[in-house]
Design a protein around this motif. Sequence first.
Motif, PDB file in Angstrom:
ATOM      1  N   GLU A 239     105.860 -69.513  84.344  1.00 34.28           N
ATOM      2  CA  GLU A 239     105.660 -69.349  85.785  1.00 34.28           C
ATOM      3  C   GLU A 239     106.963 -69.549  86.537  1.00 34.28           C
ATOM      4  N   VAL A 240     107.094 -68.834  87.630  1.00 38.09           N
ATOM      5  CA  VAL A 240     108.230 -69.008  88.535  1.00 38.09           C
ATOM      6  C   VAL A 240     107.692 -69.169  89.951  1.00 38.09           C
ATOM      7  N   THR A 248     103.891 -68.250  93.692  1.00 38.53           N
ATOM      8  CA  THR A 248     104.104 -68.535  92.278  1.00 38.53           C
ATOM      9  C   THR A 248     103.715 -67.308  91.464  1.00 38.53           C
ATOM     10  N   ILE A 257     112.426 -61.995  85.233  1.00 37.38           N
ATOM     11  CA  ILE A 257     112.153 -62.667  86.509  1.00 37.38           C
ATOM     12  C   ILE A 257     112.476 -61.723  87.658  1.00 37.38           C
ATOM     13  N   VAL A 284     118.590 -72.709  91.127  1.00 43.43           N
ATOM     14  CA  VAL A 284     117.418 -73.285  90.467  1.00 43.43           C
ATOM     15  C   VAL A 284     117.128 -74.650  91.072  1.00 43.43           C
ATOM     16  N   PRO A 289     116.223 -73.626  82.856  1.00 43.95           N
ATOM     17  CA  PRO A 289     116.459 -72.209  82.555  1.00 43.95           C
ATOM     18  C   PRO A 289     116.942 -71.987  81.124  1.00 43.95           C
ATOM     19  N   ILE A 309     118.797 -64.101  87.079  1.00 43.18           N
ATOM     20  CA  ILE A 309     117.376 -63.818  86.896  1.00 43.18           C
ATOM     21  C   ILE A 309     117.104 -62.442  86.300  1.00 43.18           C
ATOM     22  N   SER A 314     112.930 -69.103  80.769  1.00 37.38           N
ATOM     23  CA  SER A 314     112.691 -70.513  81.035  1.00 37.38           C
ATOM     24  C   SER A 314     112.398 -71.270  79.750  1.00 37.38           C
ATOM     25  N   LYS A 318     107.581 -73.934  83.812  1.00 36.06           N
ATOM     26  CA  LYS A 318     107.705 -73.421  85.179  1.00 36.06           C
ATOM     27  C   LYS A 318     109.116 -73.621  85.687  1.00 36.06           C
ATOM     28  N   LEU A 319     109.600 -72.627  86.411  1.00 36.37           N
ATOM     29  CA  LEU A 319     110.863 -72.727  87.142  1.00 36.37           C
ATOM     30  C   LEU A 319     110.566 -72.654  88.638  1.00 36.37           C
ATOM     31  N   LEU A 321     112.619 -71.553  91.992  1.00 37.98           N
ATOM     32  CA  LEU A 321     113.844 -70.899  92.409  1.00 37.98           C
ATOM     33  C   LEU A 321     113.947 -70.844  93.926  1.00 37.98           C
TER      34      LEU A 321
END
Length: 323
Positions: A239-240, A248, A257, A284, A289, A309, A314, A318-319, A321
């Motif tokens: 997830e980002v 999200t 991404i 980030v 990452p 990206i 990742s 989850k990231l 950004l």
Amino acid sequence: MADGTGDSRLKLILDRTEQVAENVLLLEFEAVGGGPLPPWEPGAHLELRLPSGLSRQYSLCGDPADTSSYTFCVLREERGRGGSVEVHRDLKAGDEIEARLPRNHFPLVDADEYLFVAGGIGITPIKAMVEEVERRGASWRLVYGGRVRASMAFVSELAALGGERTTVVAQDEAGLLDVPGIVRALPEGALLYCCGPAGLLDAMTDACTAAGVADRLHLERFTASGAAPASGGEDTAFEVELAASGVTLTIAADESILEVAQSVRSDLGFSCQEGYCGSCETRVLAGRPDHRGTLMSPEEHDEEGTMLICVGRSRSPKLVLDL
């Protein structure tokens, strides 16, 4: 550096063009309405938004002290991704174009002595560096290789500037550059700056590593490295969270991404999509990452708190950004 929130833009007008070598076009831009342009240092590049909507980056090769214009060169590549052909075919004096502020991922570090190695159009950032080092009074030498002499820009100018310090190697006359020999001749304490095609840069990296001088090598890529980056295993979904957008997203194993984030942020800057140009560099805010580009080392990205990206993934579920 890009921070994901959008860089300041410049409005430029094309003042003149000049064919400086076979398939190499020099372009000189001024600010729309006149006046000084933002400063830059050797190694910096300018990202243009071409009329077609393509974004492309070109190394500045003029005089940093001249704030009235930006100068760079574009090699026409018929088998490229279309940007260089568009520049050569369509841009004319008087055309207005949008650009980002100059950015520099290839800075010239202070030293007493330098060895510069350029391949083909890679001479553009190197030319600005050589001229700057000459102004500083530091010791330098340049080895400049190309396919044929007629395709090599600035040969006369650099030969006049450097005399015996400038070595020009045209492949049809003398073969390929002797990269191991060049590295073996690196003076003690000198820094080595190299720019050119991926094959030259990979060979230079290997030779410097074998010689134990990799810490003195500085390079810039115009294309992706031939070596595949380590991924740490098979790609998986993650997830980002786009903090500024309040969204999200799920990034599937076969998605980047960048391409998923564009469904929410259509304004995101990008160019190479291969992890070497830095257009999509993003801050980030949380997460770990998996860096896969060649612009900087993973450690440098982590120190600056950024990632690319277009290719990065990742190592955490989850990231977060700054997008």
